[in-house]
Design a protein around this motif. Sequence first.
Motif, PDB file in Angstrom:
ATOM      1  N   THR A   1       0.825  -1.199   0.000  1.00 48.97           N
ATOM      2  CA  THR A   1       0.000   0.000   0.000  1.00 48.97           C
ATOM      3  C   THR A   1       0.864   1.256   0.000  1.00 48.97           C
ATOM      4  O   THR A   1       0.608   2.195  -0.750  1.00 48.97           O
ATOM      5  CB  THR A   1      -0.938  -0.016   1.224  1.00 48.97           C
ATOM      6  OG1 THR A   1      -1.752  -1.191   1.151  1.00 48.97           O
ATOM      7  CG2 THR A   1      -1.831   1.191   1.254  1.00 48.97           C
TER       8      THR A   1
ATOM      9  N   PHE B   1      -5.919   1.360   6.749  1.00 48.14           N
ATOM     10  CA  PHE B   1      -5.648  -0.048   7.016  1.00 48.14           C
ATOM     11  C   PHE B   1      -6.554  -0.490   8.147  1.00 48.14           C
ATOM     12  O   PHE B   1      -6.721   0.226   9.132  1.00 48.14           O
ATOM     13  CB  PHE B   1      -4.187  -0.270   7.413  1.00 48.14           C
ATOM     14  CG  PHE B   1      -3.853  -1.720   7.536  1.00 48.14           C
ATOM     15  CD1 PHE B   1      -3.506  -2.448   6.419  1.00 48.14           C
ATOM     16  CD2 PHE B   1      -3.953  -2.365   8.748  1.00 48.14           C
ATOM     17  CE1 PHE B   1      -3.244  -3.796   6.510  1.00 48.14           C
ATOM     18  CE2 PHE B   1      -3.689  -3.717   8.856  1.00 48.14           C
ATOM     19  CZ  PHE B   1      -3.331  -4.437   7.728  1.00 48.14           C
TER      20      PHE B   1
ATOM     21  N   SER C   1      -6.676  -2.980   3.169  1.00 49.92           N
ATOM     22  CA  SER C   1      -5.859  -1.792   2.922  1.00 49.92           C
ATOM     23  C   SER C   1      -6.500  -1.007   1.785  1.00 49.92           C
ATOM     24  O   SER C   1      -7.090  -1.578   0.877  1.00 49.92           O
ATOM     25  CB  SER C   1      -4.415  -2.169   2.573  1.00 49.92           C
ATOM     26  OG  SER C   1      -4.363  -2.835   1.334  1.00 49.92           O
TER      27      SER C   1
END
Length: 196
Positions: free
Chosen positions: A83, A97, A113
């Motif tokens: 991410t 998250f 995420s």
Amino acid sequence: MSEIFGDFLHDLPPGHDYLDIGFSANSRPIKTRWRNNLLSAHFIAEYLATFLPIDDDEINAKRREQDYKGSVSYIANELLENTMKFHSSTDEYPVRFGIHFLENPENKIVLMSRNTVTLEAGDRFKTFIDELLSSDPLELYLKHLEENAEDENSQNSGLGFLTMITDYSAKLGWKFDPIPNHPNLMLATTLVQLVL
């Protein structure tokens, strides 16, 4: 219009335990973020441990708890690294998250995420996802290992996702959404499901 791939859960049921964290991905250099990713992954695994359906009187209770925490920590770290690595550097959207613990009908952990990616990065990611969903995961894992051995600087191996599937029996799903007023970006959401 949204695009969905794999085993994506559209609506997580209300009334369950979860933790949601936001990061300002572009506020610090990626190397600093790498250390924070691992720390965050360990924190999430420890947080989850309070909800695990483990009887302390069970003979293997501590080992099972450590196994669950190790699995969650690994997957959380992989998700956070991907991410942060692929988050668009040109916007101020936060990286999100989360971890959800679902008890019905089975005990399930869902890690999520969400980040913004450029259209180009999103299209590369979708191509990898198509390959992943249409291939045998173990064969694809071995193929990517060989490719990485040939090119040490490869940035797009996908080994983390493949490890989640082959080693942890995880189910993965993705959702890509357009972002109004930002035609060059899209919102990418990744979900990883682990059944306990």
